[in-house]
Design a protein around this motif. Structure first.
Motif, mmCIF file in Angstrom:
data_model
loop_
_atom_site.group_PDB
_atom_site.id
_atom_site.type_symbol
_atom_site.label_atom_id
_atom_site.label_comp_id
_atom_site.label_asym_id
_atom_site.label_seq_id
_atom_site.Cartn_x
_atom_site.Cartn_y
_atom_site.Cartn_z
ATOM 1 N N MET A 24 42.586 36.590 26.534
ATOM 2 C CA MET A 24 42.569 36.425 27.999
ATOM 3 C C MET A 24 41.270 36.975 28.555
ATOM 4 S SD MET A 24 45.313 37.850 30.788
ATOM 5 C CE MET A 24 45.138 37.462 32.517
ATOM 6 N N ILE A 25 40.699 36.289 29.541
ATOM 7 C CA ILE A 25 39.447 36.720 30.165
ATOM 8 C C ILE A 25 39.772 37.683 31.291
ATOM 9 C CG2 ILE A 25 37.376 35.959 31.395
ATOM 10 C CD1 ILE A 25 37.780 33.209 30.014
ATOM 11 N N PHE A 26 39.231 38.912 31.209
ATOM 12 C CA PHE A 26 39.574 39.934 32.184
ATOM 13 C C PHE A 26 38.528 40.106 33.280
ATOM 14 C CE2 PHE A 26 42.094 41.441 28.476
ATOM 15 C CZ PHE A 26 43.349 41.336 29.074
ATOM 16 N N ASP A 27 37.455 39.328 33.227
ATOM 17 C CA ASP A 27 36.404 39.501 34.234
ATOM 18 C C ASP A 27 36.492 38.448 35.334
ATOM 19 O OD1 ASP A 27 35.630 37.332 32.765
ATOM 20 O OD2 ASP A 27 33.597 38.051 32.333
ATOM 21 N N ARG A 28 37.619 37.762 35.441
ATOM 22 C CA ARG A 28 37.842 36.858 36.563
ATOM 23 C C ARG A 28 39.275 37.029 37.063
ATOM 24 N NH1 ARG A 28 40.385 31.987 35.088
ATOM 25 N NH2 ARG A 28 40.519 31.608 32.841
ATOM 26 N N ILE A 29 39.553 36.491 38.223
ATOM 27 C CA ILE A 29 40.844 36.718 38.872
ATOM 28 C C ILE A 29 41.823 35.604 38.506
ATOM 29 C CG2 ILE A 29 42.016 36.960 41.100
ATOM 30 C CD1 ILE A 29 39.370 38.138 42.167
ATOM 31 N N HIS A 30 43.016 36.006 38.118
ATOM 32 C CA HIS A 30 44.084 35.076 37.776
ATOM 33 C C HIS A 30 45.199 35.219 38.810
ATOM 34 C CE1 HIS A 30 42.464 34.593 33.612
ATOM 35 N NE2 HIS A 30 42.078 35.840 33.824
ATOM 36 N N GLN A 31 45.972 34.158 38.984
ATOM 37 C CA GLN A 31 47.156 34.245 39.831
ATOM 38 C C GLN A 31 48.378 33.815 39.046
ATOM 39 O OE1 GLN A 31 47.083 33.148 44.019
ATOM 40 N NE2 GLN A 31 48.969 31.962 43.769
ATOM 41 N N PHE A 32 49.440 34.620 39.147
ATOM 42 C CA PHE A 32 50.721 34.241 38.577
ATOM 43 C C PHE A 32 51.823 34.836 39.440
ATOM 44 C CE2 PHE A 32 49.012 37.914 36.399
ATOM 45 C CZ PHE A 32 50.051 38.819 36.298
ATOM 46 N N ASN A 33 53.022 34.346 39.269
ATOM 47 C CA ASN A 33 54.157 34.759 40.109
ATOM 48 C C ASN A 33 55.316 35.192 39.232
ATOM 49 O OD1 ASN A 33 52.435 32.913 41.585
ATOM 50 N ND2 ASN A 33 53.951 32.910 43.183
ATOM 51 N N PHE A 34 55.967 36.333 39.620
ATOM 52 C CA PHE A 34 57.108 36.756 38.815
ATOM 53 C C PHE A 34 58.056 37.668 39.583
ATOM 54 C CE2 PHE A 34 59.631 38.284 35.332
ATOM 55 C CZ PHE A 34 59.619 37.241 34.442
ATOM 56 N N PRO A 35 58.744 37.252 40.620
ATOM 57 C CA PRO A 35 58.435 36.092 41.450
ATOM 58 C C PRO A 35 57.359 36.401 42.486
ATOM 59 C CG PRO A 35 60.407 37.139 42.270
ATOM 60 C CD PRO A 35 59.972 37.939 41.061
ATOM 61 N N THR A 36 57.041 37.696 42.677
ATOM 62 C CA THR A 36 55.970 38.061 43.605
ATOM 63 C C THR A 36 54.655 37.431 43.175
ATOM 64 O OG1 THR A 36 57.025 40.188 44.044
ATOM 65 C CG2 THR A 36 54.705 40.033 44.546
ATOM 66 N N THR A 37 53.884 36.970 44.129
ATOM 67 C CA THR A 37 52.545 36.472 43.830
ATOM 68 C C THR A 37 51.663 37.643 43.421
ATOM 69 O OG1 THR A 37 52.758 34.651 45.386
ATOM 70 C CG2 THR A 37 50.514 35.303 44.759
#
Length: 382
Positions: free
Chosen positions: A1-14
């Motif tokens: 996984m690339i840690f120097d950029r921003i990812h979005q995921f939900n679980f369920p909170t964004t």
């Protein structure tokens, strides 16, 4: 996984996860027409450069900020009442919790109390108080600065009674944050002790959740992955911190908090009284107790410990190998092996055993824990 950029995921909170994610806060508030947040943090974080930069950025964007930081490291009811007074007196429109478990627990409890003004502990989940959480709550945002409790993705707050020191759980799905800005850069400058103690807290959450007796196979999978991430990252994050290790610990912390909706166990019931009676840092209390609590749980659950050992990539896939790993990890991150090294004395044992037996966590332990078991565990760790 690339840690120097921003990812979005939900679980369920964004969840906005990655280096620099917190810089999105001002624009997010503006886009959601929020102009007057109450920011809840602790007295230490309120003085740190990164916090001041966040406040400055919000001010530059025309957002009126009120800061509340008058909280204890182990939060009590009066902290919540004072924070609610700050909300009332300054006409806020949202709550932002910035910090570790203490700040986020107080922030979440304030979110509850804004429109639920009966005695705070009427809403204690342990007595069915969640049914009284019926009103709307303010817009709530969380920003973690440690990798321990995972409170940023939680839906409960643990608050102690000022007098009895007994911990209560305030719970409702309404108390989940609308969004989490999980920025590992905010954890880079954590001192080694806080990194170690909060990291062991996260490991305790994942291990106890995996062993908890309730049926929740999804939480089991998350917990095992959290254990694996901590195995890869905690020693480095403590002694030679970098973005990758900090990122893995922040993810593992959130995984632990998600997993422990399945339940916790004996280690947390050993740890909570140390915090309430002796004001011990919660992560440190868990860290010292976890090898002893895990050893207590081995018999009858060898298959579960085998899977934990595999997640830790241990040569011997046994419970005793897991216990040895925990003692060794504590040594590597400079956490003592004995309760006597953190201020516990013989005269404390009886009271600690009473409080541990009354605690809410151990009913979900895979095997029953009696008061005498707690006393014996404290004595073995002393």
């Amino acid at each position: 996984m690339i840690f120097d950029r921003i990812h979005q995921f939900n679980f369920p909170t964004t969840i906005r996860f990655g280096a620099g994610a917190v810089k999105e806060l001002a624009a997010y508030l503006q886009n959601n027409h929020l102009k007057a947040p109450l920011i809840v943090t602790d007295p230490t974080i309120a003085q740190l450069p990164f916090f001041k930069r966040i406040i400055e950025d919000l001010g530059n964007k025309g957002i009126s900020v009120e800061i509340f930081s008058d909280i204890h490291k182990n939060p009590v009811k009066s902290d919540v009442y004072k924070g609610t007074d700050a909300w009332d007196q300054t006409q806020r429109d949202s709550v932002i919790g910035i910090g570790g478990g203490a700040a986020l627990d107080v922030a979440r409890a304030i979110v509850l109390r804004v429109n639920h003004r009966e005695d705070l502990f009427k809403y204690d989940d342990l007595i069915g108080g969640d049914i009284y959480v019926t009103n709307d709550v303010p817009y709530f945002i969380t920003i973690p600065t440690t990798s321990g409790t995972g409170s940023e993705v939680g839906r409960s707050a643990i608050i102690a009674d000022d007098e009895t020191h007994q911990k209560k759980i305030l719970f409702s799905p309404k108390l989940m944050a609308k969004i989490v800005f999980a920025d590992p850069e905010l954890t880079i400058d954590l001192p080694p002790f806080i990194t170690a103690a909060t990291g062991m807290d996260a490991l305790t959450h994942n291990m106890e959740a995996y062993l908890a007796k309730n049926f929740h196979p999804m939480c089991d999978g998350i917990a095992l992955e959290g254990i694996s991430l901590i195995k890869d990252a905690l020693e480095t994050a403590t002694n030679r911190p970098d973005l990758v290790s900090r990122s893995k610990m922040l993810l593992a912390s959130m995984m632990g908090a998600i997993a422990f909706q399945k339940g916790l166990g004996v280690v947390h019931s050993l740890a909570h009284p140390l915090s309430s009676l002796l004001d011990t840092h919660h992560g440190l209390a868990n860290a010292v107790n976890i090898p002893y609590g895990m050893r207590f749980n081995i018999e009858g659950f060898e298959d579960r410990f085998q899977k934990i050992a595999r997640a830790l990539e241990l040569k011997d896939e046994t419970g005793e190998a897991v216990v040895k790993y925990l003692f060794d990890l504590n040594s590597k991150v400079n956490i003592p092996h004995k309760l006597s090294d953190i201020g516990v004395r013989n005269e404390h044992i009886e009271t600690l055993a009473d409080l541990a037996f009354a605690d809410f966590a151990h009913p979900n332990n895979p095997k029953p824990v009696s008061r005498e078991d707690f006393k014996a565990l404290y004595l073995s760790a002393l």
